[in-house]
Design a protein around this motif. Sequence first.
Motif, PDB file in Angstrom:
ATOM      1  N   ALA A   6     -22.448  29.976  27.447  1.00 30.31           N
ATOM      2  CA  ALA A   6     -22.956  30.391  28.748  1.00 30.31           C
ATOM      3  C   ALA A   6     -22.774  31.881  28.979  1.00 30.31           C
ATOM      4  O   ALA A   6     -23.555  32.508  29.679  1.00 30.31           O
ATOM      5  CB  ALA A   6     -22.250  29.611  29.855  1.00 30.31           C
ATOM      6  N   GLU A   7     -21.715  32.453  28.368  1.00 28.65           N
ATOM      7  CA  GLU A   7     -21.428  33.859  28.592  1.00 28.65           C
ATOM      8  C   GLU A   7     -22.036  34.764  27.536  1.00 28.65           C
ATOM      9  O   GLU A   7     -21.963  35.979  27.643  1.00 28.65           O
ATOM     10  CB  GLU A   7     -19.913  34.081  28.626  1.00 28.65           C
ATOM     11  CG  GLU A   7     -19.252  33.428  29.828  1.00 28.65           C
ATOM     12  CD  GLU A   7     -17.769  33.716  29.866  1.00 28.65           C
ATOM     13  OE1 GLU A   7     -17.170  33.852  28.782  1.00 28.65           O
ATOM     14  OE2 GLU A   7     -17.194  33.792  30.954  1.00 28.65           O
ATOM     15  N   HIS A 156     -22.495  41.500  37.550  1.00 23.73           N
ATOM     16  CA  HIS A 156     -23.198  41.668  36.287  1.00 23.73           C
ATOM     17  C   HIS A 156     -22.820  42.950  35.552  1.00 23.73           C
ATOM     18  O   HIS A 156     -22.912  43.024  34.332  1.00 23.73           O
ATOM     19  CB  HIS A 156     -24.710  41.642  36.521  1.00 23.73           C
ATOM     20  CG  HIS A 156     -25.184  40.375  37.138  1.00 23.73           C
ATOM     21  ND1 HIS A 156     -25.232  39.181  36.450  1.00 23.73           N
ATOM     22  CD2 HIS A 156     -25.612  40.110  38.399  1.00 23.73           C
ATOM     23  CE1 HIS A 156     -25.679  38.226  37.253  1.00 23.73           C
ATOM     24  NE2 HIS A 156     -25.912  38.762  38.438  1.00 23.73           N
ATOM     25  N   GLY A 157     -22.424  43.986  36.289  1.00 16.59           N
ATOM     26  CA  GLY A 157     -22.107  45.247  35.634  1.00 16.59           C
ATOM     27  C   GLY A 157     -21.851  46.341  36.648  1.00 16.59           C
ATOM     28  O   GLY A 157     -21.710  46.090  37.849  1.00 16.59           O
ATOM     29  N   HIS A 290      -3.054  47.211  41.853  1.00 16.97           N
ATOM     30  CA  HIS A 290      -3.838  46.384  40.936  1.00 16.97           C
ATOM     31  C   HIS A 290      -4.361  47.295  39.846  1.00 16.97           C
ATOM     32  O   HIS A 290      -4.699  48.448  40.104  1.00 16.97           O
ATOM     33  CB  HIS A 290      -5.008  45.704  41.652  1.00 16.97           C
ATOM     34  CG  HIS A 290      -4.612  44.892  42.848  1.00 16.97           C
ATOM     35  ND1 HIS A 290      -4.020  43.658  42.753  1.00 16.97           N
ATOM     36  CD2 HIS A 290      -4.693  45.174  44.171  1.00 16.97           C
ATOM     37  CE1 HIS A 290      -3.771  43.191  43.961  1.00 16.97           C
ATOM     38  NE2 HIS A 290      -4.160  44.101  44.841  1.00 16.97           N
ATOM     39  N   PHE A 291      -4.455  46.785  38.621  1.00 11.84           N
ATOM     40  CA  PHE A 291      -4.974  47.571  37.509  1.00 11.84           C
ATOM     41  C   PHE A 291      -6.455  47.315  37.272  1.00 11.84           C
ATOM     42  O   PHE A 291      -7.062  47.967  36.423  1.00 11.84           O
ATOM     43  CB  PHE A 291      -4.193  47.277  36.231  1.00 11.84           C
ATOM     44  CG  PHE A 291      -2.887  48.014  36.132  1.00 11.84           C
ATOM     45  CD1 PHE A 291      -2.277  48.561  37.246  1.00 11.84           C
ATOM     46  CD2 PHE A 291      -2.258  48.153  34.899  1.00 11.84           C
ATOM     47  CE1 PHE A 291      -1.071  49.229  37.152  1.00 11.84           C
ATOM     48  CE2 PHE A 291      -1.056  48.830  34.785  1.00 11.84           C
ATOM     49  CZ  PHE A 291      -0.451  49.364  35.919  1.00 11.84           C
ATOM     50  N   THR A 292      -7.012  46.359  37.994  1.00 14.36           N
ATOM     51  CA  THR A 292      -8.416  46.013  37.787  1.00 14.36           C
ATOM     52  C   THR A 292      -9.089  45.701  39.123  1.00 14.36           C
ATOM     53  O   THR A 292      -8.428  45.389  40.114  1.00 14.36           O
ATOM     54  CB  THR A 292      -8.570  44.784  36.865  1.00 14.36           C
ATOM     55  OG1 THR A 292      -7.993  43.637  37.505  1.00 14.36           O
ATOM     56  CG2 THR A 292      -7.894  45.020  35.523  1.00 14.36           C
ATOM     57  N   ALA A 293     -10.398  45.801  39.116  1.00 13.91           N
ATOM     58  CA  ALA A 293     -11.255  45.319  40.204  1.00 13.91           C
ATOM     59  C   ALA A 293     -12.523  44.825  39.516  1.00 13.91           C
ATOM     60  O   ALA A 293     -12.603  44.819  38.283  1.00 13.91           O
ATOM     61  CB  ALA A 293     -11.550  46.431  41.203  1.00 13.91           C
ATOM     62  N   GLU A 294     -13.504  44.406  40.267  1.00 14.01           N
ATOM     63  CA  GLU A 294     -14.726  43.885  39.653  1.00 14.01           C
ATOM     64  C   GLU A 294     -15.336  44.923  38.710  1.00 14.01           C
ATOM     65  O   GLU A 294     -15.638  46.044  39.106  1.00 14.01           O
ATOM     66  CB  GLU A 294     -15.740  43.522  40.738  1.00 14.01           C
ATOM     67  CG  GLU A 294     -16.956  42.797  40.205  1.00 14.01           C
ATOM     68  CD  GLU A 294     -17.844  42.299  41.323  1.00 14.01           C
ATOM     69  OE1 GLU A 294     -18.170  41.087  41.351  1.00 14.01           O
ATOM     70  OE2 GLU A 294     -18.223  43.130  42.179  1.00 14.01           O
ATOM     71  N   ARG A 295     -15.405  44.550  37.426  1.00 17.21           N
ATOM     72  CA  ARG A 295     -15.997  45.387  36.377  1.00 17.21           C
ATOM     73  C   ARG A 295     -15.240  46.692  36.137  1.00 17.21           C
ATOM     74  O   ARG A 295     -15.768  47.591  35.482  1.00 17.21           O
ATOM     75  CB  ARG A 295     -17.460  45.723  36.713  1.00 17.21           C
ATOM     76  CG  ARG A 295     -18.355  44.508  36.769  1.00 17.21           C
ATOM     77  CD  ARG A 295     -18.654  43.974  35.375  1.00 17.21           C
ATOM     78  NE  ARG A 295     -19.149  42.604  35.421  1.00 17.21           N
ATOM     79  CZ  ARG A 295     -19.496  41.911  34.344  1.00 17.21           C
ATOM     80  NH1 ARG A 295     -19.399  42.477  33.142  1.00 17.21           N
ATOM     81  NH2 ARG A 295     -19.904  40.674  34.449  1.00 17.21           N
ATOM     82  N   LEU A 296     -14.014  46.806  36.633  1.00 25.21           N
ATOM     83  CA  LEU A 296     -13.269  48.065  36.566  1.00 25.21           C
ATOM     84  C   LEU A 296     -11.865  47.847  36.014  1.00 25.21           C
ATOM     85  O   LEU A 296     -11.167  46.925  36.433  1.00 25.21           O
ATOM     86  CB  LEU A 296     -13.170  48.685  37.962  1.00 25.21           C
ATOM     87  CG  LEU A 296     -12.274  49.920  38.117  1.00 25.21           C
ATOM     88  CD1 LEU A 296     -12.870  51.116  37.370  1.00 25.21           C
ATOM     89  CD2 LEU A 296     -12.089  50.257  39.594  1.00 25.21           C
ATOM     90  N   ALA A 297     -11.456  48.729  35.084  1.00 29.01           N
ATOM     91  CA  ALA A 297     -10.084  48.735  34.567  1.00 29.01           C
ATOM     92  C   ALA A 297      -9.511  50.141  34.723  1.00 29.01           C
ATOM     93  O   ALA A 297     -10.188  51.133  34.420  1.00 29.01           O
ATOM     94  CB  ALA A 297     -10.059  48.316  33.098  1.00 29.01           C
ATOM     95  N   ILE A 338     -17.862  41.403  28.075  1.00 27.29           N
ATOM     96  CA  ILE A 338     -16.646  42.196  27.888  1.00 27.29           C
ATOM     97  C   ILE A 338     -16.002  42.647  29.190  1.00 27.29           C
ATOM     98  O   ILE A 338     -14.838  43.063  29.190  1.00 27.29           O
ATOM     99  CB  ILE A 338     -16.928  43.447  27.027  1.00 27.29           C
ATOM    100  CG1 ILE A 338     -17.907  44.393  27.749  1.00 27.29           C
ATOM    101  CG2 ILE A 338     -17.443  43.053  25.649  1.00 27.29           C
ATOM    102  CD1 ILE A 338     -18.049  45.734  27.078  1.00 27.29           C
ATOM    103  N   GLY A 339     -16.737  42.563  30.304  1.00 22.87           N
ATOM    104  CA  GLY A 339     -16.192  43.071  31.556  1.00 22.87           C
ATOM    105  C   GLY A 339     -16.038  42.032  32.641  1.00 22.87           C
ATOM    106  O   GLY A 339     -15.891  42.384  33.817  1.00 22.87           O
ATOM    107  N   ASP A 340     -16.044  40.752  32.280  1.00 20.44           N
ATOM    108  CA  ASP A 340     -15.950  39.740  33.322  1.00 20.44           C
ATOM    109  C   ASP A 340     -14.509  39.576  33.816  1.00 20.44           C
ATOM    110  O   ASP A 340     -13.567  40.175  33.291  1.00 20.44           O
ATOM    111  CB  ASP A 340     -16.548  38.405  32.856  1.00 20.44           C
ATOM    112  CG  ASP A 340     -15.646  37.645  31.890  1.00 20.44           C
ATOM    113  OD1 ASP A 340     -14.622  38.209  31.449  1.00 20.44           O
ATOM    114  OD2 ASP A 340     -15.966  36.487  31.574  1.00 20.44           O
ATOM    115  N   GLY A 341     -14.341  38.760  34.832  1.00 21.57           N
ATOM    116  CA  GLY A 341     -13.038  38.627  35.478  1.00 21.57           C
ATOM    117  C   GLY A 341     -11.944  38.115  34.569  1.00 21.57           C
ATOM    118  O   GLY A 341     -10.790  38.542  34.686  1.00 21.57           O
TER     119      GLY A 341
END
Length: 417
Positions: A6-7, A156-157, A290-297, A338-341
């Motif tokens: 699916a991914e 999505h990105g 937090h070290f991450t957010a949606e699509r962000l590291a 590669i960037g999903d939750g």
Amino acid sequence: MVTAMAETRTGAERSDFDTDVLIVGGGLVGLSLACAVSAAGLEVTVVDREPPAEMLDPAFDGRASSIALGSARMLKAIGVWAGLGETAQPVWEIRVTEAFSTLYLHYDHRAAGGEPMGYIVENRDLRRALHRAVRSRTAIDWRAPASVADLVRDGHGASATLDDGTQVRARLLAAADGKHSALRARAGIGVFTHAYRQTGIVCTLGHERPHRGIACERFFPAGPFAILPMLGNRSSLVWTEAEELAPAMMALSEAAFLNEVASRLGDYLGALEVIGPRWSYPLMLGHARHFTAERLALLGDAAHAIHPLAGQGLNLGLRDVAALAEIVADAHRLGLDIGDGARLARYGRWRRFDTMRMALVTDGLNRLFSNDVAPLRAVRDLGLAAVNRMGPLKTFFMGHAMGTTGDLPRLMRGEPL
């Protein structure tokens, strides 16, 4: 199997993106990530405010970084060390004392397998090696000077509009844009901060006698005073001073400044001289909530800042690089997003524990040693001497200093992605 299918990215989905990973920030951490991720077969775009010509300015600015053995292994694994090794000074021993006490803690590379415990590298040499590696890789699109004018992230990105109007869409956005990270602020990620009321004074010293690859750190009431060996008869000075006294120290003539240095260093290196400019900066503890957010590291200083007493700031950032690159590379091989939750959650868990632990250790050591309380001085002296005699505990601490223990990413073990 159903989840993986699916991914999986289809050709049509991939065509919607200009790059796999968009890295904002072209410093030591950002460019290291670009090299690591591109080596795993992904396309990378790097956006940085600084013009490359300025970043590669050959003028010596006196600043150097401590590269732990684990970090050196990573730089070798991503093809950067080949352009750097000859400019790196190996650290063969580390000596830690309470001011001029005769009791000490001594680390020796021979007790840790015979390899150097780490290296001291001029920042300009590390920048050059990274720039050469980036320029040689067609999978890296490096845009500098440039900045992100607008940014949209969704499930999505990420879509970034650069200051020249160019739009870049990516699966994953990596913020390596420093302690005042604009991307972190845009994502609404808060930061815990603590000002140390200390100032770091940094410069390069020339000296009459050889250092023999020995790094020395002495703890004074105002803070730690470290001498780190560089190539030739040179050493990097990292001097922590009370913030109210630091401006006066920076304003001293060279002769008076060297007298102050010699009063803390002693005469084991002989006559001293200052090579290049002196730098100073306020010291603080910072840790993103937090070290991450949606699509962000977040990576490097955008995620964490610690006291320099252990010389681990850049090494923590390079471990961020190794961890994120491993997670991204594994997902890419499986055809996953590669960037999903799920991927970002794993990165956040992995890096928050390591960075928080190092922040607490350095903060605790600074609080313990940066005072002139007589009973504590005695306890500190005895503690250093006790650890020096306890083989297993000493080896444990040495492994952490070398970056060779703990839950290490493959690159930190010198293994390919």
